[in-house]
Write an enzyme that holds these catalytic residues in place. Structure first.
Site, PDB file in Angstrom:
ATOM      1  N   TYR A  47       0.851  -1.185   0.000  1.00 27.62           N
ATOM      2  CA  TYR A  47       0.000   0.000   0.000  1.00 27.62           C
ATOM      3  C   TYR A  47       0.894   1.245   0.000  1.00 27.62           C
ATOM      4  CZ  TYR A  47      -4.231  -2.738   1.140  1.00 27.62           C
ATOM      5  OH  TYR A  47      -5.288  -3.620   1.129  1.00 27.62           O
ATOM      6  N   LEU A 197     -18.860  -1.318   0.630  1.00 26.80           N
ATOM      7  CA  LEU A 197     -19.580  -0.231  -0.046  1.00 26.80           C
ATOM      8  C   LEU A 197     -19.400  -0.289  -1.563  1.00 26.80           C
ATOM      9  CD1 LEU A 197     -18.998   2.821   2.336  1.00 26.80           C
ATOM     10  CD2 LEU A 197     -20.840   1.120   2.335  1.00 26.80           C
ATOM     11  N   GLY A 200     -17.440   2.396  -3.227  1.00 25.14           N
ATOM     12  CA  GLY A 200     -18.062   3.709  -3.053  1.00 25.14           C
ATOM     13  C   GLY A 200     -19.450   3.821  -3.650  1.00 25.14           C
ATOM     14  N   GLY A 203     -21.934   4.221  -1.160  1.00 24.24           N
ATOM     15  CA  GLY A 203     -21.703   5.339  -0.252  1.00 24.24           C
ATOM     16  C   GLY A 203     -22.885   6.288  -0.192  1.00 24.24           C
ATOM     17  N   GLY A 204     -23.770   6.210  -1.193  1.00 22.68           N
ATOM     18  CA  GLY A 204     -24.984   7.001  -1.185  1.00 22.68           C
ATOM     19  C   GLY A 204     -24.891   8.334  -1.893  1.00 22.68           C
TER      20      GLY A 204
END
Length: 324
Positions: A47, A197, A200, A203-204
């Site tokens: 990462y 999610l 994303g 995520g809404g």
């Protein structure tokens, strides 16, 4: 085996090292997670080329190490531009990876060590055997696996107990329910669920016109699929509003409700995001709720796949990113 140190929600730390992250805010978020009882920190040595491990190492200063469960993946080969181009999980290299990880994190041991993927040219038994040698030496406590098939999991578990399996699990990807979840439950292995999610999408706040280069290669977000998938989320939003939740909170709560052996990761980079995500722990979904949620996003109506189906042999990809 002592399982007390792994919290029900874990903190996926990858995004804390991207270009949009603030170092001080990321460290504050990790401290807030510790204070809230979230013990599981999930990272990888690749990462941001080790930066994420160093960041976590800084956050751990002054903390009680024995109350934090550090999970680290290894083996992915990443170019300077951040693109994964191969895999190296050869057994003779594992202790080298581990040496650098321990140094960057500034710790004496890793709680869970796992290959990022399995190389088809290397018997999984040999990879697990090499990690188990590090357990005997005191540098690793438990072994994990990521995105494996049921047969490989069984082979690995026959060599040394597999503590956790990390797998994508969300309303937009329930493939784990077919083979992996029945196998982990038979063997007594817990599942770390990432991608809850759906990159994303759950995520809404996603719109059909949003541009995000990190999801450009994922079929869920392609021009021909995104409107269909967003319409499914609209149906989910109605349920969330009834329960005074955000779409994201409901999506995580759904994964939590799938079983006590499912341990979702959340990718919060800010304290407020962490606090909002942790509210999912207080949501109680009954059988009727679960049925409504799954009817809002039927598997048969999902347009496009949500995760690269990468397989490696001799360190290179032998299966395209997405099956056709």
């Amino acid at each position: 085996m002592n399982k007390r140190k792994v919290s029900r929600l874990g903190l996926g730390c990858d995004r804390m090292s991207n270009a949009n992250s603030d170092r001080a805010e990321s460290i504050a978020t990790m401290h807030a997670a510790f204070d809230a009882g979230m013990t599981h920190m999930n990272t990888a040595d690749f990462y941001t080329s080790g930066h994420n491990e160093m960041l976590i190492g800084e956050a751990l200063k002054g903390c009680n190490r024995d109350k934090v469960f550090l999970s680290v993946k290894f083996g992915a080969l990443v170019a300077p531009n951040g693109v994964m181009y191969g895999l190296d999980v050869r057994p003779q290299h594992i202790k080298n990876y581990l040496s650098y990880t321990l140094k960057r994190l500034n710790v004496d041991y890793i709680d869970l060590y796992q290959p990022a993927r399995i190389d088809l040219a290397i018997p999984v038994e040999e990879i697990i055997g090499a990690i188990s040698d590090m357990i005997k030496a005191g540098y690793v406590k438990h072994i994990g696996l990521t995105q494996v098939d049921a047969e490989t999991l069984r082979k690995a578990h026959s060599v040394h107990t597999i503590r956790l399996v990390e797998y994508q699990y969300s309303l937009f990807n329930r493939s784990i329910e077919r083979d992996i979840l029945p196998t982990t439950r038979e063997l007594g292995i817990d599942v770390v669920a990432f991608g809850t999610l759906a990159h994303g999408l759950l995520g809404g706040t996603w719109t059909k016109d949003k541009v995000d280069h990190s999801t450009a290669h994922i079929p869920l977000f392609s021009k021909e699929n995104i409107e269909k998938n967003l319409s499914l989320i609209d149906a989910l939003r109605k349920i969330a509003e009834e329960k005074h939740l955000t779409v994201a909170q409901l999506a995580v709560a759904w994964v939590l409700a799938k079983g006590e052996d499912i341990l979702p990761l959340i990718g919060a980079r800010k304290v407020q995001q962490l606090q909002e995500s942790m509210k999912s722990l207080d949501v109680h979904l009954n059988e009727s709720d679960m049925k409504r949620i799954e009817e809002a996003i039927p598997e048969t109506e999902i347009a496009g796949e949500s995760f690269p189906q990468m397989k490696f042999k001799n360190g290179v990809v032998v299966r395209p990113y997405f099956s056709v």
